[in-house]
Design a protein around this motif. Sequence first.
Motif, PDB file in Angstrom:
ATOM      1  N   GLN A 115      52.226  36.067  37.913  1.00  0.00           N
ATOM      2  CA  GLN A 115      53.331  37.139  37.816  1.00  0.00           C
ATOM      3  C   GLN A 115      52.579  38.367  37.945  1.00  0.00           C
ATOM      4  OE1 GLN A 115      55.677  36.135  34.458  1.00  0.00           O
ATOM      5  NE2 GLN A 115      56.905  34.655  35.443  1.00  0.00           N
ATOM      6  N   ASN A 116      51.481  38.526  37.118  1.00  0.00           N
ATOM      7  CA  ASN A 116      50.970  39.919  37.005  1.00  0.00           C
ATOM      8  C   ASN A 116      50.290  40.082  38.571  1.00  0.00           C
ATOM      9  OD1 ASN A 116      51.406  40.174  34.161  1.00  0.00           O
ATOM     10  ND2 ASN A 116      49.451  39.658  33.623  1.00  0.00           N
ATOM     11  N   LYS A 117      49.917  39.239  38.819  1.00  0.00           N
ATOM     12  CA  LYS A 117      49.057  39.329  40.361  1.00  0.00           C
ATOM     13  C   LYS A 117      50.408  39.802  41.395  1.00  0.00           C
ATOM     14  CE  LYS A 117      45.629  37.376  43.306  1.00  0.00           C
ATOM     15  NZ  LYS A 117      44.616  38.186  42.926  1.00  0.00           N
ATOM     16  N   VAL A 118      51.501  39.172  41.434  1.00  0.00           N
ATOM     17  CA  VAL A 118      52.681  39.412  42.111  1.00  0.00           C
ATOM     18  C   VAL A 118      52.899  41.134  41.935  1.00  0.00           C
ATOM     19  CG1 VAL A 118      55.128  39.335  42.303  1.00  0.00           C
ATOM     20  CG2 VAL A 118      53.361  37.359  42.526  1.00  0.00           C
ATOM     21  N   LEU A 119      53.244  41.499  40.772  1.00  0.00           N
ATOM     22  CA  LEU A 119      53.434  42.814  40.454  1.00  0.00           C
ATOM     23  C   LEU A 119      52.367  43.697  40.863  1.00  0.00           C
ATOM     24  CD1 LEU A 119      54.972  42.260  36.615  1.00  0.00           C
ATOM     25  CD2 LEU A 119      56.148  42.897  38.943  1.00  0.00           C
ATOM     26  N   ALA A 120      51.099  43.464  40.546  1.00  0.00           N
ATOM     27  CA  ALA A 120      50.002  44.354  41.153  1.00  0.00           C
ATOM     28  C   ALA A 120      50.053  44.433  42.477  1.00  0.00           C
ATOM     29  CB  ALA A 120      48.539  43.741  40.612  1.00  0.00           C
ATOM     30  N   PHE A 123      48.635  55.002  31.938  1.00  0.00           N
ATOM     31  CA  PHE A 123      47.493  53.925  31.333  1.00  0.00           C
ATOM     32  C   PHE A 123      46.718  54.398  30.261  1.00  0.00           C
ATOM     33  CE2 PHE A 123      47.614  50.828  35.591  1.00  0.00           C
ATOM     34  CZ  PHE A 123      48.717  50.428  34.868  1.00  0.00           C
ATOM     35  N   ASP A 124      46.168  55.580  30.485  1.00  0.00           N
ATOM     36  CA  ASP A 124      45.380  56.308  29.744  1.00  0.00           C
ATOM     37  C   ASP A 124      45.901  56.428  28.264  1.00  0.00           C
ATOM     38  OD1 ASP A 124      43.214  56.208  31.339  1.00  0.00           O
ATOM     39  OD2 ASP A 124      43.392  58.284  31.837  1.00  0.00           O
ATOM     40  N   HIS A 125      47.303  56.999  28.411  1.00  0.00           N
ATOM     41  CA  HIS A 125      48.293  57.242  27.357  1.00  0.00           C
ATOM     42  C   HIS A 125      48.473  55.969  26.597  1.00  0.00           C
ATOM     43  CE1 HIS A 125      51.241  58.847  24.746  1.00  0.00           C
ATOM     44  NE2 HIS A 125      51.942  57.589  25.187  1.00  0.00           N
ATOM     45  N   GLU A 126      48.585  54.739  27.345  1.00  0.00           N
ATOM     46  CA  GLU A 126      48.949  53.620  26.871  1.00  0.00           C
ATOM     47  C   GLU A 126      47.721  52.961  25.834  1.00  0.00           C
ATOM     48  OE1 GLU A 126      51.093  50.349  25.032  1.00  0.00           O
ATOM     49  OE2 GLU A 126      51.755  52.216  26.292  1.00  0.00           O
ATOM     50  N   VAL A 127      46.438  53.165  26.521  1.00  0.00           N
ATOM     51  CA  VAL A 127      45.197  52.740  25.874  1.00  0.00           C
ATOM     52  C   VAL A 127      45.084  53.462  24.345  1.00  0.00           C
ATOM     53  CG1 VAL A 127      42.677  52.906  26.030  1.00  0.00           C
ATOM     54  CG2 VAL A 127      44.125  51.946  28.011  1.00  0.00           C
ATOM     55  N   ALA A 132      40.104  46.469  36.028  1.00  0.00           N
ATOM     56  CA  ALA A 132      40.513  45.659  37.394  1.00  0.00           C
ATOM     57  C   ALA A 132      41.608  46.142  38.444  1.00  0.00           C
ATOM     58  CB  ALA A 132      40.732  44.185  36.743  1.00  0.00           C
ATOM     59  N   PHE A 133      42.420  46.649  37.780  1.00  0.00           N
ATOM     60  CA  PHE A 133      43.678  47.153  38.590  1.00  0.00           C
ATOM     61  C   PHE A 133      43.113  48.200  39.761  1.00  0.00           C
ATOM     62  CE2 PHE A 133      46.948  50.131  39.944  1.00  0.00           C
ATOM     63  CZ  PHE A 133      47.769  49.199  40.687  1.00  0.00           C
ATOM     64  N   PHE A 134      42.572  49.160  39.211  1.00  0.00           N
ATOM     65  CA  PHE A 134      41.950  50.200  39.851  1.00  0.00           C
ATOM     66  C   PHE A 134      41.074  50.176  40.638  1.00  0.00           C
ATOM     67  CE2 PHE A 134      44.791  52.654  36.998  1.00  0.00           C
ATOM     68  CZ  PHE A 134      45.795  53.395  38.041  1.00  0.00           C
ATOM     69  N   HIS A 135      40.073  49.166  40.148  1.00  0.00           N
ATOM     70  CA  HIS A 135      38.782  48.653  40.892  1.00  0.00           C
ATOM     71  C   HIS A 135      39.265  48.079  42.055  1.00  0.00           C
ATOM     72  CE1 HIS A 135      34.764  47.761  41.499  1.00  0.00           C
ATOM     73  NE2 HIS A 135      34.854  46.490  41.651  1.00  0.00           N
ATOM     74  N   PHE A 190      43.709  45.007  27.621  1.00  0.00           N
ATOM     75  CA  PHE A 190      44.693  46.018  28.329  1.00  0.00           C
ATOM     76  C   PHE A 190      43.412  46.884  29.174  1.00  0.00           C
ATOM     77  CE2 PHE A 190      46.687  50.057  29.244  1.00  0.00           C
ATOM     78  CZ  PHE A 190      48.313  49.841  29.704  1.00  0.00           C
ATOM     79  N   HIS A 191      42.691  47.444  28.597  1.00  0.00           N
ATOM     80  CA  HIS A 191      41.727  48.263  29.025  1.00  0.00           C
ATOM     81  C   HIS A 191      41.123  47.604  30.380  1.00  0.00           C
ATOM     82  CE1 HIS A 191      37.765  50.375  29.908  1.00  0.00           C
ATOM     83  NE2 HIS A 191      38.311  51.403  29.621  1.00  0.00           N
ATOM     84  N   ASP A 192      40.575  46.348  30.246  1.00  0.00           N
ATOM     85  CA  ASP A 192      39.881  45.505  31.233  1.00  0.00           C
ATOM     86  C   ASP A 192      40.710  45.407  32.402  1.00  0.00           C
ATOM     87  OD1 ASP A 192      37.511  45.453  29.322  1.00  0.00           O
ATOM     88  OD2 ASP A 192      37.842  43.567  29.010  1.00  0.00           O
ATOM     89  N   ALA A 193      42.221  44.904  32.226  1.00  0.00           N
ATOM     90  CA  ALA A 193      43.158  44.713  33.020  1.00  0.00           C
ATOM     91  C   ALA A 193      43.467  46.160  33.781  1.00  0.00           C
ATOM     92  CB  ALA A 193      44.508  44.536  32.486  1.00  0.00           C
ATOM     93  N   THR A 194      43.274  47.221  33.273  1.00  0.00           N
ATOM     94  CA  THR A 194      43.602  48.539  33.935  1.00  0.00           C
ATOM     95  C   THR A 194      42.355  48.671  34.629  1.00  0.00           C
ATOM     96  OG1 THR A 194      44.892  49.275  32.055  1.00  0.00           O
ATOM     97  CG2 THR A 194      44.019  50.664  33.509  1.00  0.00           C
TER      98      THR A 194
END
Length: 83
Positions: A21-26, A52-56, A76-79, A70-74
């Motif tokens: 589900q996360n992959k679909v949303l991303a 994302f920075d605010h949430e971290v 990975a998303f931007f990478h 959360f930081h690692d997932a963020t």
Amino acid sequence: MTSSDQRIEFLEEQQEALLMQNKVLATALKGLLRALPTDIAELATESIRLGFDHEVAQLEYEENPQVELFHDATYAFFHEREH
């Protein structure tokens, strides 16, 4: 199969479903960003980064044990987005 084995199997299936589900949303979000004109996509990406920075920061403030996840997932998303 024991009750514990069934529970572990269920949790593994649920984890796989959540990951997909996360992959679909991303994928959807990345597709939306690609569809935008470059200048608007850059503004949207920066806004997402700030969110994302605010949430971290909020998770760190709350001493949430999942802040690193959360930081690692963020990251990975931007990478993935940049390649």
